[in-house]
Design a protein around this motif. Structure first.
Motif, PDB file in Angstrom:
ATOM      1  N   SER A 181      -5.270   7.439   4.205  1.00  0.00           N
ATOM      2  CA  SER A 181      -5.470   7.059   2.799  1.00  0.00           C
ATOM      3  C   SER A 181      -4.275   6.273   2.290  1.00  0.00           C
ATOM      4  O   SER A 181      -3.148   6.764   2.285  1.00  0.00           O
ATOM      5  CB  SER A 181      -5.668   8.305   1.935  1.00  0.00           C
ATOM      6  OG  SER A 181      -6.813   8.997   2.325  1.00  0.00           O
ATOM      7  N   ARG A 182      -4.549   5.039   1.874  1.00  0.00           N
ATOM      8  CA  ARG A 182      -3.509   4.163   1.332  1.00  0.00           C
ATOM      9  C   ARG A 182      -4.097   3.429   0.146  1.00  0.00           C
ATOM     10  O   ARG A 182      -5.254   3.002   0.180  1.00  0.00           O
ATOM     11  CB  ARG A 182      -3.020   3.175   2.387  1.00  0.00           C
ATOM     12  CG  ARG A 182      -2.454   3.876   3.588  1.00  0.00           C
ATOM     13  CD  ARG A 182      -1.957   3.003   4.696  1.00  0.00           C
ATOM     14  NE  ARG A 182      -2.598   1.713   4.803  1.00  0.00           N
ATOM     15  CZ  ARG A 182      -2.044   0.657   5.354  1.00  0.00           C
ATOM     16  NH1 ARG A 182      -0.847   0.716   5.846  1.00  0.00           N
ATOM     17  NH2 ARG A 182      -2.697  -0.480   5.436  1.00  0.00           N
ATOM     18  N   ARG A 189       5.653   9.063  -4.435  1.00  0.00           N
ATOM     19  CA  ARG A 189       5.397   8.172  -3.295  1.00  0.00           C
ATOM     20  C   ARG A 189       5.532   6.713  -3.712  1.00  0.00           C
ATOM     21  O   ARG A 189       6.036   5.888  -2.964  1.00  0.00           O
ATOM     22  CB  ARG A 189       4.002   8.413  -2.728  1.00  0.00           C
ATOM     23  CG  ARG A 189       3.835   9.708  -2.008  1.00  0.00           C
ATOM     24  CD  ARG A 189       4.425   9.582  -0.589  1.00  0.00           C
ATOM     25  NE  ARG A 189       4.307  10.817   0.129  1.00  0.00           N
ATOM     26  CZ  ARG A 189       3.380  11.082   1.033  1.00  0.00           C
ATOM     27  NH1 ARG A 189       2.481  10.178   1.333  1.00  0.00           N
ATOM     28  NH2 ARG A 189       3.353  12.242   1.626  1.00  0.00           N
ATOM     29  N   LEU A 232       0.826  -1.202   0.000  1.00  0.00           N
ATOM     30  CA  LEU A 232       0.000   0.000   0.000  1.00  0.00           C
ATOM     31  C   LEU A 232       0.865   1.258   0.000  1.00  0.00           C
ATOM     32  O   LEU A 232       1.867   1.341   0.712  1.00  0.00           O
ATOM     33  CB  LEU A 232      -0.927   0.003   1.209  1.00  0.00           C
ATOM     34  CG  LEU A 232      -1.850  -1.214   1.328  1.00  0.00           C
ATOM     35  CD1 LEU A 232      -2.686  -1.125   2.591  1.00  0.00           C
ATOM     36  CD2 LEU A 232      -2.733  -1.356   0.094  1.00  0.00           C
ATOM     37  N   SER A 266       0.890   5.151   0.857  1.00  0.00           N
ATOM     38  CA  SER A 266       0.201   6.202   1.596  1.00  0.00           C
ATOM     39  C   SER A 266       0.189   7.462   0.740  1.00  0.00           C
ATOM     40  O   SER A 266       1.230   7.914   0.265  1.00  0.00           O
ATOM     41  CB  SER A 266       0.918   6.485   2.916  1.00  0.00           C
ATOM     42  OG  SER A 266       0.861   5.356   3.751  1.00  0.00           O
ATOM     43  N   TYR A 267      -1.014   8.002   0.568  1.00  0.00           N
ATOM     44  CA  TYR A 267      -1.128   9.188  -0.273  1.00  0.00           C
ATOM     45  C   TYR A 267      -2.467   9.869  -0.003  1.00  0.00           C
ATOM     46  O   TYR A 267      -3.483   9.199   0.122  1.00  0.00           O
ATOM     47  CB  TYR A 267      -1.031   8.817  -1.761  1.00  0.00           C
ATOM     48  CG  TYR A 267      -1.101  10.006  -2.664  1.00  0.00           C
ATOM     49  CD1 TYR A 267       0.009  10.835  -2.824  1.00  0.00           C
ATOM     50  CD2 TYR A 267      -2.271  10.341  -3.326  1.00  0.00           C
ATOM     51  CE1 TYR A 267      -0.053  11.951  -3.639  1.00  0.00           C
ATOM     52  CE2 TYR A 267      -2.334  11.458  -4.138  1.00  0.00           C
ATOM     53  CZ  TYR A 267      -1.226  12.261  -4.285  1.00  0.00           C
ATOM     54  OH  TYR A 267      -1.288  13.372  -5.076  1.00  0.00           O
ATOM     55  N   GLU A 277      -3.427   0.525  -3.151  1.00  0.00           N
ATOM     56  CA  GLU A 277      -2.653  -0.545  -3.783  1.00  0.00           C
ATOM     57  C   GLU A 277      -2.539  -0.193  -5.257  1.00  0.00           C
ATOM     58  O   GLU A 277      -3.547  -0.095  -5.956  1.00  0.00           O
ATOM     59  CB  GLU A 277      -3.379  -1.883  -3.595  1.00  0.00           C
ATOM     60  CG  GLU A 277      -2.563  -3.069  -4.044  1.00  0.00           C
ATOM     61  CD  GLU A 277      -3.284  -4.367  -3.745  1.00  0.00           C
ATOM     62  OE1 GLU A 277      -2.907  -5.050  -2.788  1.00  0.00           O
ATOM     63  OE2 GLU A 277      -4.239  -4.682  -4.490  1.00  0.00           O
ATOM     64  N   LYS A 295       8.063   3.734  -2.369  1.00  0.00           N
ATOM     65  CA  LYS A 295       7.597   2.397  -1.980  1.00  0.00           C
ATOM     66  C   LYS A 295       8.404   1.329  -2.720  1.00  0.00           C
ATOM     67  O   LYS A 295       8.862   0.364  -2.123  1.00  0.00           O
ATOM     68  CB  LYS A 295       6.106   2.255  -2.272  1.00  0.00           C
ATOM     69  CG  LYS A 295       5.539   0.877  -1.985  1.00  0.00           C
ATOM     70  CD  LYS A 295       5.734   0.469  -0.542  1.00  0.00           C
ATOM     71  CE  LYS A 295       4.459   0.487   0.223  1.00  0.00           C
ATOM     72  NZ  LYS A 295       4.634   0.003   1.608  1.00  0.00           N
TER      73      LYS A 295
END
Length: 165
Positions: free
Chosen positions: A47-48, A98, A39, A41-42, A50, A102
């Motif tokens: 708020s996350r 982001r 996931l 985070s954004y 996939e 990840k």
């Protein structure tokens, strides 16, 4: 009618749930990158999102895998595809930044240069993957949800494919 993706995922063994299936499918080819349960985070707060379940970077294919127990599972699939298209293809690069963090944080040595510029819709394939069912065998409202999503994506210039495993 939807076409097949350039690279087909392996057949489903009819017993695994989505997690083990995605892991096995990604393990079958080093060019298939597993993003399931990763996931990003954004958007503030909790708020996350996939990004996708599996990605094949050489063909720029994003696989969204779902075992549809009914219309609710297909609704989840459609919403995941919708969120990815809104965030990943947005002119604002902050989500892609982001996502690059990840990818780098996963420690798999995957490159992130494909995230440096805004992706073009027509260059990427969004592949809907249904475990155990063909789209024609879905309940009526599930078919409606997919039809609505496909219309929206085609109107916005996306390539969409389908695979039943």
């Amino acid at each position: 009618m939807l076409g097949a993706p350039a690279v087909a995922l392996k057949a489903w063994n009819t017993t695994d749930n989505e997690g083990p299936y995605n892991e096995g499918a990604a393990a079958a080819d080093p060019n298939l990158w597993l993003f399931d349960k990763q996931l990003v985070s954004y958007g503030g707060g909790a708020s996350r999102f996939e990004y996708c379940d599996i990605m094949h970077l050489p063909t720029k294919t994003l696989y969204f895998v779902k075992h549809p127990g009914g219309s609710a599972g297909v609704t989840h699939l459609c919403e995941q595809v919708r969120r990815t298209t809104e965030l990943f293809f947005d002119p604002d690069s902050s989500y892609r930044q982001r996502l690059a963090q990840k990818v780098a944080g996963l420690g798999k040595g995957w490159t992130t240069d494909w995230l440096d510029e805004r992706p073009r819709q027509h260059e990427w394939d969004l592949c809907l993957v249904l475990m155990g069912r063909h789209v024609n065998a879905l309940p009526f409202f599930a078919k409606c949800g997919i039809a609505w999503l496909l219309g929206e994506l085609h109107h916005r210039g996306f390539k969409v494919s389908f695979q039943a495993v």
